[in-house]
Scaffold this motif. Structure first.
Motif, PDB file in Angstrom:
ATOM      1  N   VAL A  13      -9.266  -7.633  -6.106  1.00 50.38           N
ATOM      2  CA  VAL A  13      -8.622  -7.716  -4.790  1.00 50.38           C
ATOM      3  C   VAL A  13      -7.150  -7.328  -4.906  1.00 50.38           C
ATOM      4  O   VAL A  13      -6.622  -6.566  -4.085  1.00 50.38           O
ATOM      5  N   LEU A  14      -6.475  -7.831  -5.936  1.00 51.54           N
ATOM      6  CA  LEU A  14      -5.047  -7.543  -6.100  1.00 51.54           C
ATOM      7  C   LEU A  14      -4.807  -6.064  -6.398  1.00 51.54           C
ATOM      8  O   LEU A  14      -3.846  -5.466  -5.902  1.00 51.54           O
ATOM      9  N   GLU A  15      -5.663  -5.454  -7.204  1.00 52.80           N
ATOM     10  CA  GLU A  15      -5.538  -4.021  -7.457  1.00 52.80           C
ATOM     11  C   GLU A  15      -5.797  -3.222  -6.188  1.00 52.80           C
ATOM     12  O   GLU A  15      -5.086  -2.258  -5.879  1.00 52.80           O
ATOM     13  N   CYS A  16      -6.815  -3.618  -5.455  1.00 55.20           N
ATOM     14  CA  CYS A  16      -7.140  -2.931  -4.206  1.00 55.20           C
ATOM     15  C   CYS A  16      -5.993  -3.064  -3.212  1.00 55.20           C
ATOM     16  O   CYS A  16      -5.718  -2.137  -2.437  1.00 55.20           O
ATOM     17  N   GLU A  17      -5.306  -4.194  -3.230  1.00 57.64           N
ATOM     18  CA  GLU A  17      -4.173  -4.402  -2.330  1.00 57.64           C
ATOM     19  C   GLU A  17      -3.080  -3.361  -2.581  1.00 57.64           C
ATOM     20  O   GLU A  17      -2.515  -2.806  -1.632  1.00 57.64           O
ATOM     21  N   PHE A  18      -2.800  -3.067  -3.847  1.00 59.68           N
ATOM     22  CA  PHE A  18      -1.790  -2.060  -4.155  1.00 59.68           C
ATOM     23  C   PHE A  18      -2.223  -0.684  -3.655  1.00 59.68           C
ATOM     24  O   PHE A  18      -1.415   0.092  -3.134  1.00 59.68           O
ATOM     25  N   PHE A  19      -3.492  -0.370  -3.801  1.00 56.08           N
ATOM     26  CA  PHE A  19      -3.997   0.915  -3.321  1.00 56.08           C
ATOM     27  C   PHE A  19      -3.932   0.987  -1.800  1.00 56.08           C
ATOM     28  O   PHE A  19      -3.576   2.011  -1.220  1.00 56.08           O
ATOM     29  N   LEU A  20      -4.254  -0.117  -1.130  1.00 58.60           N
ATOM     30  CA  LEU A  20      -4.174  -0.175   0.330  1.00 58.60           C
ATOM     31  C   LEU A  20      -2.729   0.049   0.796  1.00 58.60           C
ATOM     32  O   LEU A  20      -2.480   0.781   1.762  1.00 58.60           O
ATOM     33  N   LEU A  21      -1.784  -0.567   0.104  1.00 58.75           N
ATOM     34  CA  LEU A  21      -0.369  -0.362   0.425  1.00 58.75           C
ATOM     35  C   LEU A  21       0.025   1.101   0.267  1.00 58.75           C
ATOM     36  O   LEU A  21       0.762   1.656   1.085  1.00 58.75           O
ATOM     37  N   GLU A  22      -0.483   1.731  -0.779  1.00 51.04           N
ATOM     38  CA  GLU A  22      -0.155   3.132  -1.021  1.00 51.04           C
ATOM     39  C   GLU A  22      -0.718   4.034   0.067  1.00 51.04           C
ATOM     40  O   GLU A  22      -0.028   4.924   0.581  1.00 51.04           O
ATOM     41  N   ILE A  23      -1.980   3.805   0.441  1.00 53.80           N
ATOM     42  CA  ILE A  23      -2.623   4.638   1.458  1.00 53.80           C
ATOM     43  C   ILE A  23      -1.881   4.521   2.789  1.00 53.80           C
ATOM     44  O   ILE A  23      -1.697   5.511   3.506  1.00 53.80           O
ATOM     45  N   MET A  24      -1.433   3.326   3.124  1.00 52.15           N
ATOM     46  CA  MET A  24      -0.748   3.112   4.398  1.00 52.15           C
ATOM     47  C   MET A  24       0.740   3.418   4.318  1.00 52.15           C
ATOM     48  O   MET A  24       1.471   3.223   5.287  1.00 52.15           O
ATOM     49  N   ASP A  25       1.207   3.869   3.152  1.00 52.74           N
ATOM     50  CA  ASP A  25       2.617   4.185   2.952  1.00 52.74           C
ATOM     51  C   ASP A  25       3.487   2.978   3.295  1.00 52.74           C
ATOM     52  O   ASP A  25       4.580   3.109   3.852  1.00 52.74           O
ATOM     53  N   CYS A  26       2.958   1.793   2.970  1.00 57.67           N
ATOM     54  CA  CYS A  26       3.648   0.526   3.229  1.00 57.67           C
ATOM     55  C   CYS A  26       4.005   0.332   4.709  1.00 57.67           C
ATOM     56  O   CYS A  26       4.966  -0.383   5.036  1.00 57.67           O
ATOM     57  N   CYS A  27       3.235   0.952   5.609  1.00 56.84           N
ATOM     58  CA  CYS A  27       3.420   0.743   7.057  1.00 56.84           C
ATOM     59  C   CYS A  27       2.609  -0.483   7.454  1.00 56.84           C
ATOM     60  O   CYS A  27       1.437  -0.371   7.821  1.00 56.84           O
ATOM     61  N   LEU A  28       3.218  -1.643   7.375  1.00 62.90           N
ATOM     62  CA  LEU A  28       2.471  -2.898   7.476  1.00 62.90           C
ATOM     63  C   LEU A  28       2.581  -3.582   8.833  1.00 62.90           C
ATOM     64  O   LEU A  28       1.758  -4.435   9.154  1.00 62.90           O
ATOM     65  N   ILE A  29       3.600  -3.245   9.626  1.00 56.79           N
ATOM     66  CA  ILE A  29       3.782  -3.902  10.913  1.00 56.79           C
ATOM     67  C   ILE A  29       2.837  -3.267  11.933  1.00 56.79           C
ATOM     68  O   ILE A  29       2.896  -2.060  12.190  1.00 56.79           O
ATOM     69  N   VAL A  30       1.967  -4.092  12.488  1.00 59.50           N
ATOM     70  CA  VAL A  30       0.988  -3.632  13.474  1.00 59.50           C
ATOM     71  C   VAL A  30       1.321  -4.267  14.824  1.00 59.50           C
ATOM     72  O   VAL A  30       1.511  -5.484  14.919  1.00 59.50           O
TER      73      VAL A  30
END
Length: 291
Positions: free
Chosen positions: A136-153
């Protein structure tokens, strides 16, 4: 953090063109029909909803997690990383972004195991949740990368409350429109339209269902009503799709047709082995520390 939607990364980077979205989805649509693809996405969103409820997080955390999930598969095919891993990872990341509080590793994995085995056992033959917290933690880093750290929705909930207050029909319209907003997360509208238009479409549907005559109010809005109609049509298609099949009976066979996550990650991926479930012999090792 952007103070409003128009200055946010949500607006500038994550309102996608429908044609580009379909183009990026072609690898999956070579194997699945568009309707089958939507059924699969609905199914995994339902799993995410159940995990979020098991963890007792706010609905906004679940909604943000679903948007992350949708964003990931807008850029990558289903066989890049198992959706059963990306879904809980999205909820886990959203809980931090929405400042819900710490979800420990044991709570997250236990919730996933309970939901997969007890609520969705019909689709997974009562198997255990196959992933551990390290994945899960590794996948979280990949998810952050794919979204270019655009986290505010930005979600439709806030504009919806403002519109309903202006109409003066809170007690009747707000609960129904709110539920329709939640349902809309199973569609692509969160990727294609700004949240205020989604709020208006859901409010319009609630007015029709409640037989409230609000034509004059909508006519005075300075918005693109054609876009509102497009959103309404997509949500109506969701409801028609729900009526057309029995998920419990059909999902096991449908999942067997979905391209399986490859063992090796895409060439651009910096992380590895995200798609490989932990063997049962390792299931009791690790995963009990705090996230």
């Amino acid at each position: 953090m952007a103070g409003n939607f128009w200055q946010s990364s949500h607006c500038t980077q994550w309102i996608l063109d429908p044609q580009i979205l379909m183009r990026d989805r072609q690898k999956d649509l070579e194997v699945l029909t568009e309707e089958t693809y939507q059924r699969v996405m609905i199914f995994y969103c339902n799993i995410m909803q159940a995990i979020g409820e098991q963890l007792k997080v706010r609905q906004q955390v679940i909604a943000t997690g679903m948007v992350y999930f949708k964003r990931f598969y807008a850029k990558h095919p289903l066989n890049s990383i198992d959706p059963l891993l990306v879904g809980p990872t999205s909820i886990f990341l959203a809980s931090k972004v929405e400042e819900f509080g710490v979800i420990t590793s044991s709570r997250l994995i236990n919730a996933c195991q309970s939901v997969v085995k007890n609520k969705f056992g019909y689709a997974f033959q009562n198997q255990e949740f196959p992933f551990r917290m390290a994945q899960v933690l590794e996948c979280e880093f990949f998810l952050l990368e794919i979204m270019d750290c655009c986290l505010i929705v930005f979600h439709p909930y806030r504009p919806l409350m403002q519109y309903v207050a202006d109409l003066g029909q809170e007690e009747i319209l707000l609960p129904l429109a709110w539920r329709i907003v939640n349902d809309s997360l199973r569609t692509d509208v969160c990727l294609l339209y700004p949240p205020y238009l989604i709020a208006l479409a859901c409010l319009h549907m609630a007015c029709v269902i409640s037989q409230k005559d609000t034509k004059h109010w909508f006519a005075e809005l300075n918005v693109d009503l054609d876009k509102v109609l497009e959103i309404t049509q997509q949500i109506l298609k969701l409801y028609e799709l729900w009526k057309s099949y029995d998920e419990k009976k059909e999902m096991p066979a449908l999942l067997s047709t979905v391209p399986k996550a490859v063992l090796q990650p895409p060439p651009s991926q910096r992380f590895h082995d995200l798609t490989r479930p932990t063997p049962q012999s390792e299931s009791s090792q690790g995963g009990d520390g705090n996230a």
